[in-house]
Design an enzyme around this catalytic site. Structure first.
Site, PDB file in Angstrom:
ATOM      1  N   GLY A  25       0.845  -1.386   0.093  1.00 19.96           N
ATOM      2  CA  GLY A  25       0.078  -0.022  -0.022  1.00 19.96           C
ATOM      3  C   GLY A  25       0.726   1.184   0.128  1.00 19.96           C
ATOM      4  N   GLY A  26       1.937   1.151  -0.678  1.00 19.72           N
ATOM      5  CA  GLY A  26       3.116   2.148  -0.649  1.00 19.72           C
ATOM      6  C   GLY A  26       2.584   3.654  -1.062  1.00 19.72           C
ATOM      7  N   GLY A  36      -0.221   5.224  -0.563  1.00 12.45           N
ATOM      8  CA  GLY A  36      -1.065   5.966   0.440  1.00 12.45           C
ATOM      9  C   GLY A  36      -0.501   7.012   1.239  1.00 12.45           C
ATOM     10  N   GLN A  37      -1.195   7.403   2.128  1.00 10.43           N
ATOM     11  CA  GLN A  37      -0.678   8.656   2.812  1.00 10.43           C
ATOM     12  C   GLN A  37       0.578   8.394   3.483  1.00 10.43           C
ATOM     13  OE1 GLN A  37      -2.744   9.559   6.325  1.00 10.43           O
ATOM     14  NE2 GLN A  37      -1.881  11.836   6.581  1.00 10.43           N
ATOM     15  N   ASP A  76       2.704  -1.429  -4.691  1.00 10.36           N
ATOM     16  CA  ASP A  76       1.269  -0.890  -4.754  1.00 10.36           C
ATOM     17  C   ASP A  76       0.866  -1.380  -5.952  1.00 10.36           C
ATOM     18  OD1 ASP A  76      -0.109   1.897  -3.364  1.00 10.36           O
ATOM     19  OD2 ASP A  76      -1.316   0.660  -4.659  1.00 10.36           O
ATOM     20  N   ILE A  77      -0.479  -1.540  -6.159  1.00 12.01           N
ATOM     21  CA  ILE A  77      -1.097  -1.993  -7.263  1.00 12.01           C
ATOM     22  C   ILE A  77      -1.440  -0.750  -8.456  1.00 12.01           C
ATOM     23  CG2 ILE A  77      -2.406  -3.886  -6.437  1.00 12.01           C
ATOM     24  CD1 ILE A  77      -4.986  -2.050  -6.386  1.00 12.01           C
ATOM     25  N   TYR A 134     -13.985  -0.381   8.658  1.00 12.28           N
ATOM     26  CA  TYR A 134     -12.589  -0.300   8.768  1.00 12.28           C
ATOM     27  C   TYR A 134     -12.067  -0.548  10.214  1.00 12.28           C
ATOM     28  CZ  TYR A 134      -8.382   3.101   9.676  1.00 12.28           C
ATOM     29  OH  TYR A 134      -7.208   3.472   9.793  1.00 12.28           O
ATOM     30  N   ILE A 188      -3.316  11.019  11.339  1.00 10.29           N
ATOM     31  CA  ILE A 188      -2.072  11.526  11.119  1.00 10.29           C
ATOM     32  C   ILE A 188      -2.213  12.515  10.033  1.00 10.29           C
ATOM     33  CG2 ILE A 188       0.188  10.574  10.017  1.00 10.29           C
ATOM     34  CD1 ILE A 188      -0.509   9.115  12.681  1.00 10.29           C
TER      35      ILE A 188
HETATM   36  N1  SER Z   1      -7.162   8.540   9.911  1.00  5.88           N
HETATM   37  C1  SER Z   1      -8.028   7.414  10.022  1.00  5.88           C
HETATM   38  C2  SER Z   1      -9.335   7.643   9.504  1.00  5.88           C
HETATM   39  O1  SER Z   1      -9.698   8.855   9.598  1.00  5.88           O
HETATM   40  C3  SER Z   1      -8.118   6.652  11.398  1.00  5.88           C
HETATM   41  O2  SER Z   1      -7.110   5.999  11.789  1.00  5.88           O
HETATM   42  O3  SER Z   1     -10.106   7.124   9.021  1.00  5.88           O
END
Ligand code: SER
Length: 397
Positions: free
Chosen positions: A62-63, A65-66, A88-89, A195, A225
């Site tokens: 998942g490289g 992503g954020q 990643d894909i 999630y 984050i």
């Molecule tokens: N940043 C994530 C979200 O908001 C929570 O870990 O889904």
């Protein structure tokens, strides 16, 4: 220590050992170390260990992503560029492709994952593929595939090849029946998002594989984050990133959470350092395999007030998104991370004032404008309208 003779004795010991205290556990977990994919126990998958080389050979899933690119850059400084593979894909942008090894990996394709691990002699795996909270609610079946089925593949390949495995968890692993202020490591976890459910599943499966197969599973529950040069995608805490883009672009921001919604947050540098620190922590220092980590906790209103100190014309308005608000209202307001601080010395560097200064500095510097200091306010540094075109970069990735 008594000699353990039979499988049933081993299993009994495993089940009776404290749920999260591997320091006191006497179970020889390797005794149970046949592959969960039913590969023969004598296949000797454990011939290459992390200690065989001076440095780990790292794979990040998942490289794109954020967090992936930031983590790769951080780890490459420590372990060397070629020892950290981003995957990643999706097709990477030029600057990422040319900054170090990048390969295609699909966590839903077990053979592809195994081939990558074998061919590159991977020893550490950071599993960052996941759909976040808000986007997960809009794509439950995809979230289930990526966040749960994908995790199963990762756990199996990590166990087969004796990898040290890091899986991020989240404040989203808690729900409305958890204590919210503060939320301790161990308490009721009944999240109401796919999630969150998938992350509780990841925590429990990782810990189960640790006790059952000896997998070196390590997991941190991240707060929201906040990163300067990469965008999150589909999270409930994303407002705290977007606010800096919008404040510097046009001096105003429309927030999709209510002004007094308090959530735990962390600047990305602290997050990446915590991740490396827990991965490097000696096994004996880990009394648990899943830790809360925390830095600060604020509301949109408090964040806006801090931004206002540097951008006097900044305005925040509220247009509440019901899905995101319901998610945020069920999450921790504050995280108790005292176990991380006690066991492996976790300590954050960034509180709210440093976070805001750093984020605004980053955005200001990209426009070629003078860096913000306590004395140079945004208004005197630039005419906001005239620098909008140079902000585009922040919205890509
Ligand atoms: N940043 C994530 C979200 O908001 C929570 O870990 O889904």
């Amino acid at each position: 220590m008594p000699v353990i003779r039979t499988l049933s004795q081993v299993v009994r010991r495993m089940l009776l050992s404290p749920a999260c205290d591997c320091r006191t556990s006497v179970v020889p977990t390797r005794f149970l170390g046949f592959s969960p994919r039913q590969i023969p126990a004598d296949a000797n998958f454990h011939s290459i260990s992390v200690t065989e080389t001076d440095h780990p050979c790292v794979l990040i899933t998942g490289g794109l992503g954020q967090l992936g690119v930031g983590l790769a850059n951080f780890l490459r400084k420590r372990f060397g560029k070629d020892n950290v593979i981003l995957s990643d894909i999706r097709k990477p942008p030029n600057h990422i492709f040319h900054s170090g090894p990048f390969i295609y990996s699909d966590i839903l394709d077990y053979k592809n994952l195994r081939e990558i691990v074998v061919n590159n002699r991977i020893t550490w795996l950071f599993h960052y593929s996941a759909l976040l909270s808000a986007v997960g609610e809009a794509n439950v079946s995809l979230a289930r595939d990526v966040n749960i089925t994908g995790l199963h593949n990762v756990l199996d390949v990590a166990t087969e090849h004796n990898l040290r495995l890091f899986v991020p968890s989240t404040i989203g692993a808690f729900g409305p029946t958890s204590p919210r202020n503060p939320t301790p490591d161990l308490c009721i976890q009944r999240p109401r998002t796919i999630y969150g459910v998938s992350k509780v599943h990841a925590e429990l499966m990782g810990e189960y594989y640790h006790y059952r197969y000896g997998l070196d599973f390590r997991c941190l529950r991240y707060p929201g984050i906040i990163s300067a040069d990469s965008q999150p995608g589909g999270g409930t805490t994303d407002y705290a990133v977007q606010i800096f883009h919008d404040a510097t672009k046009n001096g105003k921001f429309e927030c999709n959470l209510k002004p007094n919604t308090r959530l735990p947050m962390m600047y990305i540098d602290d997050c990446l350092r915590a991740t490396l620190e827990v991965m490097e922590a000696p096994e004996k220092s880990l009394s648990m395999r899943t830790y809360n980590i925390n830095a600060m906790s604020f509301t949109p209103k408090e964040l806006a007030q801090e931004v206002l100190k540097h951008v006097p014309e900044f305005q925040i308005t509220y247009n509440v998104d019901a899905v995101r608000q319901a998610i945020a209202d069920s999450w921790p307001m504050n995280f108790d991370d005292s176990n991380a601080r006690k066991d492996w010395g976790w300590k954050h560097d960034f509180d709210l004032p440093e976070l805001v200064t750093t984020m605004l500095n980053f955005h200001g510097s990209d426009t070629g404008l003078p860096k913000l200091t306590e004395n140079i306010k945004w208004k005197s540094a630039c005419n906001l309208d005239s620098c909008q075109g140079k902000m585009i970069k922040f919205f890509m990735l």
